[in-house]
Design an enzyme around this catalytic site. Structure first.
Site, PDB file in Angstrom:
ATOM      1  N   LYS A 109      18.557 -38.313  20.849  1.00 49.89           N
ATOM      2  CA  LYS A 109      17.430 -37.398  20.688  1.00 49.89           C
ATOM      3  C   LYS A 109      16.183 -38.121  21.142  1.00 49.89           C
ATOM      4  O   LYS A 109      16.118 -39.349  21.088  1.00 49.89           O
ATOM      5  CB  LYS A 109      17.265 -37.009  19.213  1.00 49.89           C
ATOM      6  CG  LYS A 109      16.504 -35.732  19.014  1.00 49.89           C
ATOM      7  CD  LYS A 109      17.400 -34.539  19.226  1.00 49.89           C
ATOM      8  CE  LYS A 109      16.776 -33.238  18.882  1.00 49.89           C
ATOM      9  NZ  LYS A 109      17.801 -32.188  18.725  1.00 49.89           N
TER      10      LYS A 109
HETATM   11  N1  GLU Z   1      18.187 -29.495  21.256  1.00 48.19           N
HETATM   12  C1  GLU Z   1      19.431 -28.803  21.151  1.00 48.19           C
HETATM   13  C2  GLU Z   1      20.189 -29.233  19.908  1.00 48.19           C
HETATM   14  O1  GLU Z   1      19.626 -29.696  18.949  1.00 48.19           O
HETATM   15  C3  GLU Z   1      20.247 -28.884  22.438  1.00 48.19           C
HETATM   16  C4  GLU Z   1      20.634 -30.269  22.869  1.00 48.19           C
HETATM   17  C5  GLU Z   1      21.271 -30.312  24.243  1.00 48.19           C
HETATM   18  O2  GLU Z   1      21.539 -29.267  24.829  1.00 48.19           O
HETATM   19  O3  GLU Z   1      21.516 -31.427  24.720  1.00 48.19           O
HETATM   20  O4  GLU Z   1      21.380 -29.075  19.812  1.00 48.19           O
END
Ligand code: GLU
Length: 417
Positions: A109
């Site tokens: 993240k």
């Molecule tokens: N931000 C989204 C999540 O928390 C998508 C992450 C992604 O597609 O890599 O799952």
């Protein structure tokens, strides 16, 4: 557990569920040590020249939690609360999410601690380019692939792709959630909401709960919540309340979601929707309903308000919306919680499809995307339900047990320990 809810680390809360799974699986101590901490964390300075000529320094992070099962994957958040502890918690959750739905990625993240609403489009463009330039050496099509999250969108991903391409050469698969014109996938925008709706409908049917007329309350009317609101009524659900950062609207008879979307577009918020009663974001969580959908920020449901929640089902469309103490209350009260790692996995599943399409330089139509999304997310739900039914554990515990087992196995056969 401390009573000072705001002081408790988000990462430690996620770890408490991991610890339960590790105990349940009787995980080897050395593997437990590896999986309980992030592999790599990068903190960068992000100086941005504002439109008024002054330079403001922001702080950005990319936490690469675990890549035993494949390249790091996870969104980039622009939010004032996006500090290292929160980003670390979310990177850990991404690791369990990709493992649970069995797509070949690890978890990561990123975040920049800022208020994106206070920045102009040009400032956001410059901030995104600087942040990308400062972390590009740890990104890569087979290394780490960012995506949108709270405060970022397909435009942010277009800037990231362009900034990365200026350094490393054109690489559409370096980010997912891009605009269609730049190699984005059909169905990606709706995917987190669509996946959540698939899972909700199936989980309720599995428990013989009536879907027709079921009253739904949704906190958050953004990229996830607004799609859930749009997709539920054709299935027979009745959306009775929704909210955004400015507040909420409630009508026990049901809201006309199409009209509400038009109102939001015009007024910039759902508040003051004609014919509906105003409610605060706090009140909204405690409204009478069958299904409560937290689809905004984290840790909105705590041990303080959990006893007053009236829903029979909580669908966690946001990441980490309930604290472990709230989870215990839900469990005691027999409220079904469909956990974040399952409920909102639709986004990263279609991100995986986008990455596959980019690598193959081939585009799928939307129907194929949605059919494959349903197959994968319902497959994960079935796996979780088989564990819940067989062992009388919660859906969160079952999800974590499946996920941790998969990551541990991958780490083991790679020869980590
Ligand atoms: N931000 C989204 C999540 O928390 C998508 C992450 C992604 O597609 O890599 O799952």
């Amino acid at each position: 557990m401390s009573n000072m809810a705001e002081k408790v680390s988000a990462f430690e809360e996620v770890c408490s569920v991991f610890d339960w799974a590790a105990d349940h699986l009787e995980l080897d101590d050395s593997l437990r040590e590896i999986l309980r901490r992030p592999w790599r964390e990068l903190t960068v300075s992000v100086p941005v020249r504002l439109d008024n000529g002054k330079v403001q320094n922001f702080t950005g992070y990319r936490v690469q939690y675990n890549a035993a099962r494949g390249p790091y994957k996870g969104g980039i958040r622009y939010h004032l609360d996006a500090d290292i502890d929160e980003v670390r918690a979310l990177a850990s959750l991404m690791t369990w999410k990709t493992a649970l739905v069995d797509i070949p990625f690890g978890g990561a993240k990123g975040g920049v601690q800022c208020n994106p609403r206070a920045l102009t489009t040009n400032e956001l463009n410059r901030l995104t380019r600087r942040f990308t330039a400062n972390i590009h050496h740890i990104l890569g099509v087979n290394r780490d692939i960012p995506a949108p999250d709270m405060g970022t969108d397909s435009q942010t991903m277009a800037w990231m792709m362009d900034a990365f391409g200026q350094i490393e050469g054109h690489s559409p698969a370096i980010v997912t959630g891009k605009p269609i014109e730049l190699g984005g996938s059909y169905g990606r925008t709706a995917a987190p909401g669509r996946g959540a709706v698939f899972v909700l409908e199936e989980a309720m049917k599995h428990r013989e709960m009536a879907v027709q007329g079921a009253q739904v309350v949704i906190q958050g009317f953004g990229q996830v919540g607004s799609w859930i609101a749009r997709l539920l009524p054709p299935l027979g659900f009745n959306v009775v309340a929704v909210s955004d950062v400015r507040g909420g609207v409630y009508d026990p008879k049901g809201l006309d979601v199409e009209q509400l979307l038009a109102h939001q577009k015009e007024a910039g918020s759902v508040v003051r929707f004609p014919g509906a009663e105003p409610v605060t974001n706090q009140e909204l969580l405690e409204l009478p309903c069958d299904v409560l959908v937290p689809a905004a920020v984290e840790r909105v449901i705590t041990q303080e308000n959990a006893p007053r929640i009236k829903a029979r089902v909580v669908l966690e469309a946001a990441n980490h919306p309930s604290t472990p103490a709230a989870d215990d209350v839900f469990n005691d009260r027999g409220i079904l919680v469909i956990p974040d790692v399952l409920a909102n996995a639709g986004g990263v599943i279609v991100s995986y499809f986008e990455w596959v399409q980019n690598i193959q330089q081939y585009r799928w139509d939307e129907e194929r995307v949605n059919v494959e999304l349903k197959r994968i997310i319902i497959g994960a739900l079935d796996t979780v339900q088989a564990r819940v039914d067989g062992q009388s554990i919660t859906m969160r515990q079952a999800s974590m047990a499946v996920a941790v087992q998969r990551v541990a196995r991958a780490a083991e056969i790679r020869g980590f320990v």
